[in-house]
Write an enzyme that holds these catalytic residues in place. Structure first.
Site, PDB file in Angstrom:
ATOM      1  N   TYR A 134       1.068  -1.056   0.193  1.00 51.60           N
ATOM      2  CA  TYR A 134       0.070  -0.108  -0.285  1.00 51.60           C
ATOM      3  C   TYR A 134       0.861   1.046   0.253  1.00 51.60           C
ATOM      4  CZ  TYR A 134      -3.543   3.059   1.609  1.00 51.60           C
ATOM      5  OH  TYR A 134      -4.475   4.898   1.753  1.00 51.60           O
ATOM      6  N   CYS A 135       0.444   1.895  -0.824  1.00 48.33           N
ATOM      7  CA  CYS A 135       1.193   3.253  -0.976  1.00 48.33           C
ATOM      8  C   CYS A 135       2.827   2.636  -1.582  1.00 48.33           C
ATOM      9  CB  CYS A 135       0.939   3.716   0.150  1.00 48.33           C
ATOM     10  SG  CYS A 135       1.609   6.280  -0.159  1.00 48.33           S
ATOM     11  N   LEU A 136       3.851   3.952  -0.533  1.00 48.86           N
ATOM     12  CA  LEU A 136       4.839   3.571   0.010  1.00 48.86           C
ATOM     13  C   LEU A 136       5.289   1.956  -0.138  1.00 48.86           C
ATOM     14  CD1 LEU A 136       6.243   6.529   2.059  1.00 48.86           C
ATOM     15  CD2 LEU A 136       6.212   6.785  -0.200  1.00 48.86           C
TER      16      LEU A 136
END
Length: 577
Positions: A308-310
């Site tokens: 998720y994301c980074l």
């Protein structure tokens, strides 16, 4: 004193000055803003044709506005002269359709249009500087919007009359309470939500721990489970439990209830002693150590990893290194709002240039980490209406008391990012785009996303300000494998926390096989229709098809292999402040 030590002393002085400035400017470099402004101003001054167009445009619009205002004063049915942008909700209230407030709103929209024209399309201005100047002008206009002032906002006036002024009194109380909390450094009141009680409450055990991660194995909720386990790699910019919020919207709980064995990384919240943690540490002590533990607990099975994301960017980086090294432990990869090509990374790129990064590095050097409060300025500006001005109007002018939610409680649970890792991430990923260009180094050798052969499930959200969906979509051009792309309603966080049954949720989904031709993002958007519902359901089905037969649940941990349960979920790192 040697020449080298004297130079280091001078550099340290510069860094201290920049760090002190950064605390006042919320991490935004004054030099970067000044360069952008001068670039715009000088080129505008050398464009007499553009300036004459601006003058003519202003004169013509004002003449049309005066005629329209006179007509609107006597005819309430007069159509608006200027229609707000589709996403502009400031003037949606019916009270704005009545004179004189319709004239106030239209006058503001006229000037907003003019400033858009004045800050864009200037010959010779670099695209980055144009974007910065346009963004800065928009911030000033957002601040000066008539919705932000009691005397020019009909909704505020009507509410004050209806409540006999009590709304203004309550608004003043809200303001004083916020000022007191800010002065004392008190966090928002999240007592209604408690980690381990009704947040991050899915049952499980921490089965591995090092100085960077705790690995949580969640308890099964079905008599049999799919043979292949799932590893979730969250972003370390905030706590992991956005994916394990309340019982009704916990992604982890949903997956476990579908019969999946789920492992979750919970990141350590770094402090000054962790300033030298680098991206390689997040790869090795994070994803690789987690995979090693999982394959010991669930041996001889593929692992389906989700980031998720980074965390998704980190997972893609690790997966490329594994593919290069012929490490075949992954069965699939799922990425949620994760960018791998940063050439069009949205409005966050306004804060990414050489000047801004040098300034931010000096801020992090001062403490050894980047605190969430130091990032708050940039994120607030990106969504100034939603995060600042609308809140000021609702709480201080309308006297409304904000209701706390699980997502708001999670959002206030801030974390830090170590100096070295964040510097590498911003320079190598954002500024230089090394990952997409095949220049990113893992274990002293470059990696390429084209080496990844496992199927990919990629999710983007329609209104994402952090990872714009067209930027996430660029993964299609970087991999040579089957890619299922999903575009879901919502933003960076709310679009991912999109449990089945959530009202007004929809998504588009399509499979692009390795041999298929490329489809441009706008063409993709027009080709595939929206489907009502949550994307969690097709994702769970996608995982189930690839996760092997149903078998007895694995034991919690594997003491014989050195992975005995350490403590109950959610562990200890999630409580670090």
């Amino acid at each position: 004193m040697t020449h080298t030590s004297f130079t280091e002393l001078k550099n340290s002085v510069d860094r201290v000055i920049h760090a002190l400035e950064g605390r006042l400017t919320q991490g935004i470099s004054p030099a970067s803003l000044t360069l952008a402004y001068l670039d715009w101003l000088i080129h505008l001054a050398h464009s007499p044709g553009k300036m004459s167009e601006l003058a003519e445009n202003m004169l013509r619009k004002h003449q049309a506005y005066q005629v329209w205002s006179a007509r609107a004063a006597v005819d309430p049915q007069t159509a608006p002269l200027i229609e707000p942008r589709a996403q502009d909700r400031r003037f949606n209230d019916p009270a704005w359709a009545k004179f004189p407030f319709n004239a106030i709103a239209q006058g503001f929209l006229l000037h907003e249009q003019w400033w858009h024209y004045a800050t864009t399309g200037i010959p010779g201005v670099s695209k980055h500087h144009e974007n910065v100047v346009h963004f800065a002008a928009r911030q000033w206009l957002d601040m000066l919007s008539p919705t932000n002032f009691m005397s020019t906002n009909p909704k505020v006036i009507n509410r004050a009359l209806e409540t006999g002024g009590n709304s203004l009194y309550q608004g003043m109380q809200n303001l004083l309470e916020d000022l007191q909390a800010y002065t004392l450094g008190a966090p928002p009141d999240c007592s209604e939500y408690c980690v381990g009680r009704n947040l991050a409450a899915t049952e499980g055990q921490v089965v591995y721990k090092n100085n960077l991660i705790e690995l949580i194995q969640y308890s099964p909720k079905t008599q049999d489970v799919y043979a292949d386990p799932i590893l979730i790699v969250p972003a370390w910019i905030m706590k992991y439990y956005i994916l394990d919020l309340s019982e009704h919207n916990s992604m982890v709980r949903y997956l476990v209830e579908q019969g999946h064995t789920v492992f979750m990384i919970s990141w350590h919240n770094p402090d000054a002693e962790d300033r030298d943690l680098a991206i390689k540490d997040y790869i090795n002590r994070g994803v690789r150590d987690a995979l090693k533990a999982i394959t010991a607990i669930v041996p001889n099975r593929k692992v389906h990893a989700a980031g998720y994301c980074l965390g998704g960017t980190l997972l893609a980086t690790t997966a490329a290194a594994m593919a290069r090294d012929e490490d075949d432990r992954l069965g699939s990869m799922s990425l949620f709002t994760a960018q791998t090509d940063f050439t069009e990374a949205g409005e966050l790129m306004l804060f990414i240039d050489e000047s801004q990064l040098s300034y931010m590095e000096d801020m992090m050097w001062d403490r050894g980490y980047l605190d969430t409060s130091q990032m708050a300025g940039a994120f607030t500006l990106l969504r100034s209406y939603d995060l600042l001005w609308s809140r000021i109007v609702s709480e201080y002018l309308l006297g409304e008391c904000p209701a706390m939610s699980d997502l708001m409680a999670w959002n206030s649970d801030s974390t830090r990012m170590p100096y070295k890792m964040h510097t590498q991430y911003l320079r190598k990923m954002f500024l230089n785009n090394d990952l997409a260009s095949g220049r990113f180094i893992v274990d002293d050798r470059p990696i390429s996303l084209r080496d990844i052969r496992v199927p990919i499930f990629c999710v983007a959200t329609e209104t994402d300000h952090v990872a714009p969906w067209r930027s996430v979509y660029k993964l299609h051009s970087l991999v040579l494998t089957d890619l299922t792309f999903v575009l879901t309603s919502g933003g960076h966080n709310a679009g991912i926390v999109s449990e089945p049954g959530h009202p007004r949720r929809s998504y588009r989904m399509a499979l692009n096989r390795a041999e298929d031709k490329y489809i441009a993002p706008d063409e993709w958007l027009n080709r595939f229709n929206k489907q009502d519902g949550s994307w969690w359901e097709p994702w769970s089905n996608w995982l189930s098809e690839r996760s092997g037969p149903r078998v007895e649940p694995p034991a919690m941990g594997n003491p014989e292999a050195g992975y005995a349960p350490i403590c109950p979920a959610p562990g200890q790192y999630v409580f670090e402040k």
